[in-house]
Enzyme design. Structure first.
Site: not given
Ligand code: ADP
Length: 139
Positions: A11, A51, A59, A114, A117, A128
């Site tokens: 990212k 997404y 968010f 974070n 992905h 994907e």
């Molecule tokens: P992951 O990436 O661990 O599979 P998700 O698919 O639930 O998690 O979410 C996609 C991305 O959206 C996350 O990696 C993060 O960057 C963002 N995200 C998820 N939950 C939140 C939140 N509560 N607030 C802000 N950003 C979020």
């Protein structure tokens, strides 16, 4: 055990902090083999497709700004049980809850910023990988 290929996105925070090498070296140290690499800037439509499962969350606009503020790097990585092993290497979505020694625990900031992905299932990985790599771009 099954030989799988998973999709990882490094990212914008990983690109900006110049930790692409440090993160990728962890994948290679875990025995995951690079099959494909691509750097690009997310267009609105591709980001929304990727997404779709969070596109109606409050968010999402913030996630969109974050994911588009710098380019990203897509990696296709192959190994035994690569999908689950990659998620273990990353740690949980919220970097603050991720243990030290995981990629998000060591390099992540919070639940949004974070580092990476990674596909969450073999079925998702198949979709994907096609989203980001054309035929002939995986080796
Ligand atoms: P992951 O990436 O661990 O599979 P998700 O698919 O639930 O998690 O979410 C996609 C991305 O959206 C996350 O990696 C993060 O960057 C963002 N995200 C998820 N939950 C939140 C939140 N509560 N607030 C802000 N950003 C979020």
């Amino acid at each position: 055990m099954s030989l799988e290929t998973t999709l990882v996105l490094l990212k914008p925070d990983a690109i900006e902090k110049q930790i692409v090498g440090s993160v990728t070296s962890r994948f290679e140290a875990a025995g995951l083999r690079i099959r494909g690499v691509k750097m690009f800037r997310f267009e609105d439509a591709l980001l929304r497709e990727h997404y779709a499962h969070i596109a109606d969350k409050p968010f999402f606009p913030e996630v969109q700004r974050f994911m588009q503020r710098s380019p990203v790097i897509a990696l296709a990585l192959e190994g035994e049980n690569a999908v689950v092993r990659m998620r273990e290497l990353l740690g949980p979505t919220d970097s603050k809850k991720a243990s030290k020694g995981t990629i998000r625990g060591d390099f992540g900031v919070d639940v949004m910023v974070n580092v990476c992905h990674a596909s969450d299932s073999a079925d998702t990985a198949a979709v994907e990988l096609k989203r980001f790599f054309k035929d002939g771009e995986l080796f």
